[in-house]
Design an enzyme around this catalytic site. Sequence first.
Site, PDB file in Angstrom:
ATOM      1  N   ARG A  27      10.227  17.131  20.597  1.00 18.17           N
ATOM      2  CA  ARG A  27      11.491  17.591  21.199  1.00 18.17           C
ATOM      3  C   ARG A  27      12.171  18.652  20.330  1.00 18.17           C
ATOM      4  O   ARG A  27      12.749  19.603  20.841  1.00 18.17           O
ATOM      5  CB  ARG A  27      12.399  16.396  21.464  1.00 18.17           C
ATOM      6  CG  ARG A  27      11.771  15.540  22.556  1.00 18.17           C
ATOM      7  CD  ARG A  27      12.710  14.599  23.206  1.00 18.17           C
ATOM      8  NE  ARG A  27      12.045  13.971  24.343  1.00 18.17           N
ATOM      9  CZ  ARG A  27      12.460  12.864  24.927  1.00 18.17           C
ATOM     10  NH1 ARG A  27      13.550  12.266  24.489  1.00 18.17           N
ATOM     11  NH2 ARG A  27      11.809  12.367  25.965  1.00 18.17           N
ATOM     12  N   ARG A  74      -9.202   6.104  10.555  1.00 21.61           N
ATOM     13  CA  ARG A  74      -9.484   6.539   9.186  1.00 21.61           C
ATOM     14  C   ARG A  74     -10.756   7.374   9.291  1.00 21.61           C
ATOM     15  O   ARG A  74     -11.818   6.837   9.603  1.00 21.61           O
ATOM     16  CB  ARG A  74      -9.689   5.337   8.266  1.00 21.61           C
ATOM     17  CG  ARG A  74      -8.463   4.404   8.232  1.00 21.61           C
ATOM     18  CD  ARG A  74      -8.600   3.374   7.142  1.00 21.61           C
ATOM     19  NE  ARG A  74      -7.626   2.302   7.273  1.00 21.61           N
ATOM     20  CZ  ARG A  74      -6.376   2.344   6.808  1.00 21.61           C
ATOM     21  NH1 ARG A  74      -5.938   3.420   6.195  1.00 21.61           N
ATOM     22  NH2 ARG A  74      -5.580   1.313   6.956  1.00 21.61           N
ATOM     23  N   ASP A 129       2.795   0.400   3.179  1.00 23.88           N
ATOM     24  CA  ASP A 129       2.631   0.088   1.753  1.00 23.88           C
ATOM     25  C   ASP A 129       3.691   0.719   0.843  1.00 23.88           C
ATOM     26  O   ASP A 129       3.833   0.324  -0.311  1.00 23.88           O
ATOM     27  CB  ASP A 129       1.252   0.543   1.260  1.00 23.88           C
ATOM     28  CG  ASP A 129       0.125  -0.271   1.859  1.00 23.88           C
ATOM     29  OD1 ASP A 129       0.411  -1.335   2.442  1.00 23.88           O
ATOM     30  OD2 ASP A 129      -1.038   0.152   1.750  1.00 23.88           O
ATOM     31  N   MET A 171       0.233  -7.758   3.320  1.00 19.50           N
ATOM     32  CA  MET A 171      -0.663  -6.606   3.180  1.00 19.50           C
ATOM     33  C   MET A 171      -0.384  -5.883   1.872  1.00 19.50           C
ATOM     34  O   MET A 171       0.637  -6.122   1.220  1.00 19.50           O
ATOM     35  CB  MET A 171      -0.497  -5.659   4.366  1.00 19.50           C
ATOM     36  CG  MET A 171      -1.376  -6.046   5.531  1.00 19.50           C
ATOM     37  SD  MET A 171      -1.450  -4.754   6.759  1.00 19.50           S
ATOM     38  CE  MET A 171      -2.945  -5.224   7.603  1.00 19.50           C
ATOM     39  N   GLY A 187      13.184 -15.450  -1.347  1.00 19.30           N
ATOM     40  CA  GLY A 187      13.349 -16.563  -2.293  1.00 19.30           C
ATOM     41  C   GLY A 187      12.045 -17.143  -2.809  1.00 19.30           C
ATOM     42  O   GLY A 187      11.932 -18.361  -2.977  1.00 19.30           O
ATOM     43  N   GLU A 189       9.172 -18.291  -5.426  1.00 22.32           N
ATOM     44  CA  GLU A 189       9.177 -18.755  -6.821  1.00 22.32           C
ATOM     45  C   GLU A 189       8.479 -17.741  -7.705  1.00 22.32           C
ATOM     46  O   GLU A 189       8.850 -17.532  -8.860  1.00 22.32           O
ATOM     47  CB  GLU A 189       8.427 -20.085  -6.947  1.00 22.32           C
ATOM     48  CG  GLU A 189       9.015 -21.218  -6.172  1.00 22.32           C
ATOM     49  CD  GLU A 189      10.477 -21.436  -6.492  1.00 22.32           C
ATOM     50  OE1 GLU A 189      10.874 -21.284  -7.654  1.00 22.32           O
ATOM     51  OE2 GLU A 189      11.223 -21.751  -5.541  1.00 22.32           O
TER      52      GLU A 189
HETATM   53  O1  F6P Z   1      -2.495   1.195   4.407  1.00 20.77           O
HETATM   54  C1  F6P Z   1      -1.829   0.233   5.126  1.00 20.77           C
HETATM   55  C2  F6P Z   1      -2.608  -1.057   5.197  1.00 20.77           C
HETATM   56  O2  F6P Z   1      -1.977  -1.866   6.159  1.00 20.77           O
HETATM   57  C3  F6P Z   1      -2.773  -1.814   3.881  1.00 20.77           C
HETATM   58  O3  F6P Z   1      -1.636  -2.562   3.515  1.00 20.77           O
HETATM   59  C4  F6P Z   1      -3.946  -2.685   4.201  1.00 20.77           C
HETATM   60  O4  F6P Z   1      -4.560  -3.097   3.011  1.00 20.77           O
HETATM   61  C5  F6P Z   1      -4.823  -1.768   5.002  1.00 20.77           C
HETATM   62  O5  F6P Z   1      -3.950  -0.847   5.621  1.00 20.77           O
HETATM   63  C6  F6P Z   1      -5.660  -2.440   6.053  1.00 20.77           C
HETATM   64  O6  F6P Z   1      -6.418  -1.478   6.688  1.00 20.77           O
HETATM   65  P1  F6P Z   1      -7.284  -1.700   8.009  1.00 20.77           P
HETATM   66  O7  F6P Z   1      -6.319  -1.852   9.155  1.00 20.77           O
HETATM   67  O8  F6P Z   1      -8.093  -0.470   8.127  1.00 20.77           O
HETATM   68  O9  F6P Z   1      -8.062  -2.938   7.794  1.00 20.77           O
END
Ligand code: F6P
Length: 323
Positions: A27, A74, A129, A171, A187, A189
């Site tokens: 946009r 990817r 991440d 993750m 919270g 530990e």
């Molecule tokens: O890069 C983001 C992420 O979610 C990471 O935290 C995780 O390790 C990875 O991608 C998992 O990748 P995929 O979805 O290709 O298994």
Amino acid sequence: MPSRTIGIITSGGDAPGMNPCVRAVVRMAAQSGHETIGVLGGYDGLLDGGFRELRPRDVGGILHLGGTVLHTGRCSRLSADAGAPEAVAAARAAGLDALVVIGGDGSLRGANALAGQGMDVIGIPASIDNDIWGTNMSLGVDTALNTILESVDKLRDTASSHRRTFLVETMGRESGYLAIMAGVISGAEIVVVPETDITPAEVVAAVHSAREREKAYSLVIVAEGAALGVDVVAEHLAEAGERFESRITRLGHVQRGGSPSAFDRLLAARFGVAAIEAIDDGATNLMVGLDGRSISRVGLDEVVSHRRSANLDYLEMAQDLAR
Ligand code: F6P
């Protein structure tokens, strides 16, 4: 600035906020008199000719959606020697004279490789991440943290009812950001991340100390990439005795889904607008980022030669606040 044809790619792991960002780029570009083409399926789409014209009305109704309507992936082909020249040739053949790449560190490395082949590229950081250099926050981080928090709040109900320890895996293959922040705000530990070497004995001691303080339950957060995984922690707790009975919850890809939070939608809008402003200014081969309250521009070269590390001081904060 003359009218340009701008390709938009979402690449790498999806992140909540990608869709509102695509909307903002399309946009804002239209406001500036540019045309936009969506590249379908990340860099693979560029190499394989997956293109779709995107007009302002085509991005209606996606503001609140998680994932990415452009799809993502990817792309290993881009890292090969011929990958970047081929991708730039494909972009030129499709009439693209600039690219906006929305993605994480691998995607921005790809963007930098394309820039090295003479393509005008603007990067937008998106990865739950939060490990991208040059921005305080990436798209998707806030939503993912809220998702973790919601799950942990539910686990706390059952954990305290049974007086159990819950080991929650977040993750983060190489980055402990999500685990650390989740630890502080939920919270925990103790938090176990790839950046530190915590021993099983330390985890058992933290859970033991919570029992001594008469806490009904304990919570341990472990990032998926930590050397000390949740299964090993569970074994050590089991060896410590019945009082340390534990359960494992791997949150997994649920953390990448869901409607983007208010914060992520706003950040997506600001990044999208800033990307087009950069193109209009004739600035290129940079990433837009969040620096305090302002939007910054950081060279892609600089972005890909560093990594944003999580603040490990928060590990101690989590432990202090859990007492
Ligand atoms: O890069 C983001 C992420 O979610 C990471 O935290 C995780 O390790 C990875 O991608 C998992 O990748 P995929 O979805 O290709 O298994």
